[in-house]
Write an enzyme that holds these catalytic residues in place. Structure first.
Site, PDB file in Angstrom:
ATOM      1  CD  GLU A 260       1.662  50.153  42.180  1.00 43.06           C
ATOM      2  OE1 GLU A 260       2.124  51.073  41.455  1.00 43.06           O
ATOM      3  OE2 GLU A 260       0.528  49.683  42.037  1.00 43.06           O
ATOM      4  CG  HIS A 278       0.667  50.720  38.053  1.00 37.46           C
ATOM      5  ND1 HIS A 278       0.452  51.340  39.248  1.00 37.46           N
ATOM      6  CD2 HIS A 278      -0.355  51.135  37.258  1.00 37.46           C
ATOM      7  CE1 HIS A 278      -0.625  52.095  39.192  1.00 37.46           C
ATOM      8  NE2 HIS A 278      -1.132  51.977  37.984  1.00 37.46           N
TER       9      HIS A 278
END
Length: 523
Positions: A260, A278
């Protein structure tokens, strides 16, 4: 008492801290690591989010620090071991984002089923093509929920309101809890074969990493939809990409990724996949909830009340219980691997001299051993009872003052259906833990590393067969013990081996007729 807040915390949390008697609050979001190191010695509590690095070096300068509070779930930025060695409590706020993540999961399901993102993008391009965006309803669809903890349970409640049929897989969810949620418990393979939509709510552990790969995708119904708002790494991203391209997966919604941000991931470019950055906990309510939780928890510690949601327990030295605490955890770890799942009621029995001690930490350590193999860290003496209760696990504690064979003995028991599993453990003269009974058979097992447990008829050939199979694969046997009920009856052969064996080795060992069962456990 002085509290230092180094990152943005919702105003509700700050106000709770400032309104508490005897507590002074400093909010300093501009500190460099060197600045923080220089001033941390003045503070009794530190509240962080994910940016501040609470290192061993920083803690070495925190002479007055009693507690580190993480406003959120993850504690990767905190050196918990270093804090534990210094007697500093580390706590998180795991419940604040439960509803927000469950609601995002439902939004993802609806977005996939009604093709909302695609339709929105089309209209913004100036198109009007209603026929292209024919979707499907959630009602009467089978939803497979992998993981029925806090968030999975909230998803089940919401999905039931949409008229969905619910099935679930979670070795730590009891039948009683599943029944209350309206979920039929099935094996993972059956869930994959049956579900129209599959949603994941599991931690990222050694057991769950890559749990959905090429083999699992081959079991799924063609056209299945997937949602993952739990942790990146649970689904093999390359296998998912291939399954989408092959038409097995008709749509997928991801809020989490292996890396990420997922800049290099080929999944982001696929039209069939909804991607979000997220945002599972990114609601104003969730941010307020975690701030409120952590503020109240920190106040409790500073004012001498019990710590809630602590992820560690400062070391207890000099109480003589530590070897028994370690033994109980080993018994829990072994029991859960032998059972394969946990039903609602388990028993731990203390025999002999150990009953003169405060056994609460020992029982809690047994729970830690049960839960750690399938739950993400931290599972510890502080939070294990709450995690067990959340999953409907009940522990009965029995104390028997006498013990015939040992000065002290701990036995544990659990059932899967009508099959009972029992273990016994003790400490030898050198203080080392030993497993001395498995299902009523006497053994002497060092609970460490990979262990092969073989159930066999007490007839010639079993031991030589096992040793030959392992020798062919270059697997060294470090230690072996054999127990039996009577000559020619039931026997058990337990081997400590130097490295885990693969399924084909276990299948080969099972090939001998007198071999009844083979299990690999890791202690």
């Amino acid at each position: 008492m002085k509290v230092l807040v180094t990152e943005h915390l919702s105003d509700t949390g700050i106000e709770i801290l400032r309104s508490a008697d005897g507590i002074e609050v400093d909010v300093r979001t501009d500190l460099t690591p060197d600045d923080l190191k220089r001033i941390i010695g003045d503070y009794h509590a530190l509240i962080v989010r994910s940016k501040t690095k609470v290192t061993a070096d920083l803690l070495a300068n925190a002479a007055n620090l009693k507690v580190v509070g993480r406003a959120g779930v993850g504690i990767d930025n905190v050196d918990v071991d270093a804090a534990t060695r210094r007697g500093i409590i580390v706590m998180n706020s795991p419940e604040g984002n439960t509803v927000s993540t469950a609601e995002l999961t439902m939004a993802m399901m609806l977005g996939l089923s009604r093709r909302v993102p695609e339709a929105c993008a089309s209209l913004k391009r100036g198109e009007w093509d209603r026929k292209r965006f024919v979707g499907s309803e959630l009602m009467h669809k089978t939803l497979g929920i992998v993981g029925l903890g806090r968030i999975g349970g909230e998803v089940a409640r919401r999905a039931a309101a949409f008229g969905m049929k619910l099935i679930g897989d979670d070795p730590f969810c009891t039948e009683e809890r599943a029944e209350k949620l309206g979920v039929k418990m099935v094996s993972l393979d059956e869930l994959l074969r049956t579900a129209d939509i599959i949603t994941f709510h599991v931690p990222l552990t050694d057991e769950t990493r890559g749990m959905i790969g090429p083999k699992e995708f081959s079991l799924m119904k063609k056209g299945v939809k997937l949602v993952n708002c739990s942790r990146g790494g649970v689904i093999d991203e390359q296998a998912l990409h291939d399954a989408v391209k092959a038409g097995i997966v008709s749509g997928c919604a991801l809020d989490v990724y292996d890396n990420e941000p997922p800049a290099a991931s080929p999944l982001v470019a696929l039209d069939q996949i909804i991607t979000t950055p997220h945002i599972g906990a990114s609601t104003s309510e969730a941010q307020s909830n975690v701030a409120t939780e952590i503020a109240r928890q920190v106040i409790d510690v500073l004012q001498g009340r019990p710590a809630r949601n602590a992820v560690n327990l400062p070391l207890m030295e000099g109480d003589g219980l530590r070897p028994y605490i370690e033994l109980a955890e080993k018994l829990g770890t072994l029991l859960v691997q032998l059972m394969g799942k946990i039903t609602g009621k388990l028993t731990i029995t203390f025999h002999g001299e150990i009953n003169s001690r405060n056994l609460m930490p020992v029982t809690r350590s047994f729970l830690c051993g049960l839960l750690k193999p399938v739950l993400a860290p931290p599972v510890n003496l502080v939070n294990a009872p709450a995690l067990a209760a959340e999953r409907g696990i009940e522990i009965t504690e029995i104390k028997i003052p006498t013990c015939e064979d040992y000065a002290s003995l701990i036995t544990v028991e659990g059932k899967v259906g009508s099959r009972a599993y029992t273990l016994g453990g003790t400490l030898f003269a050198d203080g080392q833990p030993r497993i001395v009974r498995i299902d009523g058979l006497d053994v002497d097992v060092a609970p460490q590393g990979p262990v092969l447990i073989v159930r066999n008829d007490d007839k010639p050939g079993a031991i030589s067969h096992i040793a030959t199979v392992l020798a062919k694969r270059g697997i060294n046997i470090a230690r072996m013990t054999v127990g039996r009920d009577e000559p020619g009856g039931k026997a058990i052969t337990v081997l400590n081996i130097d490295e885990p064996v693969k399924d084909d080795v276990i299948d080969e060992i099972k090939g001998l007729k007198i071999i009844k069962d083979v299990r690999l456990v890791v202690m």
